[in-house]
Design a protein around this motif. Structure first.
Motif, PDB file in Angstrom:
ATOM      1  N   ALA A  88      -3.882   0.304  -2.913  1.00 36.90           N
ATOM      2  CA  ALA A  88      -3.401  -1.052  -2.646  1.00 36.90           C
ATOM      3  C   ALA A  88      -3.582  -1.882  -3.910  1.00 36.90           C
ATOM      4  O   ALA A  88      -4.609  -1.768  -4.590  1.00 36.90           O
ATOM      5  N   ARG A 143      -5.562   6.136  -0.005  1.00 39.86           N
ATOM      6  CA  ARG A 143      -4.682   4.966   0.054  1.00 39.86           C
ATOM      7  C   ARG A 143      -4.888   4.100  -1.185  1.00 39.86           C
ATOM      8  O   ARG A 143      -6.021   3.905  -1.638  1.00 39.86           O
ATOM      9  N   THR A 193       0.820  -1.207   0.000  1.00 39.59           N
ATOM     10  CA  THR A 193       0.000   0.000   0.000  1.00 39.59           C
ATOM     11  C   THR A 193       0.859   1.264   0.000  1.00 39.59           C
ATOM     12  O   THR A 193       1.972   1.272   0.515  1.00 39.59           O
ATOM     13  N   SER A 230      -4.527  -3.014   8.190  1.00 33.20           N
ATOM     14  CA  SER A 230      -3.358  -2.463   7.513  1.00 33.20           C
ATOM     15  C   SER A 230      -2.308  -2.024   8.518  1.00 33.20           C
ATOM     16  O   SER A 230      -2.616  -1.668   9.660  1.00 33.20           O
TER      17      SER A 230
END
Length: 216
Positions: A91, A89, A69, A205
């Protein structure tokens, strides 16, 4: 297949209202820092629970693999105790099919997450946060029509919590370690057509974070 309750929508609405109220109360705190802003860059990894689980017929699960990430946050300090930030974010990993025989990759999957977070500074070196926002799934175009994303690539509301420990480096910089959790519902057009019910996805995370702020 037994249909699940969609209580997650009510949970998100309630937490969204609570977060908005929290932001308003924090902004009203006396002695709020004037024009104190910060920017953060985070690098880490995210684990996701199953997107699909079938235990009645074929006995399989569909789940994103552990994903690297990248995160970016921009925010402002409201008071010595509170701050607010906008977070994005990214990922990316493979979507995997797991059954009794083996696990195999289906298609590359990118997940974008955008949130607004309210943070509480518990100690000079520790913060907690609550966040609300949305999660966007985007599967690779090549081969997508043969997957659960053939009809659409959903955008879902999400809520979450997190914590951080950090260490200052000079007046403007700090390094930190973040742990976060969020949840959102998950359903696609293809799953609805195959009579799958709405599911709830949990994600955990971790990230190392570099923080810059205009020193006051």
């Amino acid at each position: 297949m037994v249909r699940r309750s969609t209580w997650i929508g009510l949970l998100i609405r309630r937490r969204g209202g609570a977060l908005a109220l929290g932001l308003a109360l924090a902004a009203a705190q006396p002695g709020a820092a004037a024009a104190q802003v910060f920017v953060e860059l985070g690098v880490g990894a995210a684990w996701s629970s199953n997107l699909v689980r079938d235990t009645i017929a074929d006995g399989f699960t569909v789940q994103p693999a552990l994903a690297p990430t990248l995160g970016l946050s921009v925010g402002t300090v409201l008071s010595p105790k509170y701050e607010v930030a906008a977070d994005v974010r990214w990922a990316r990993s493979n979507l995997q099919l797991n059954d009794d025989q083996a696990s195999r990759n289906i298609i590359p999957l990118t997940v974008w997450t955008g949130t607004v977070s309210l943070r509480w500074r518990l100690k000079p070196w520790a913060l907690a946060q609550a966040k609300i926002g949305a999660v966007k799934y985007k599967a690779a175009e090549e081969g997508r029509q043969a997957t659960l994303f053939r009809g659409d690539q959903p955008l879902e509301a999400a809520v979450g919590l997190g914590a951080r420990v950090e260490y200052p480096v000079g007046r403007r910089w700090a390094v930190g370690f973040d742990v976060g959790w969020d949840l959102h519902r998950f359903i696609t057009q293809a799953l609805s057509e195959d009579e799958f019910s709405t599911g709830t996805v949990h994600r955990v995370s971790v990230a190392a974070t570099l923080r810059w702020r205009n020193a006051q």
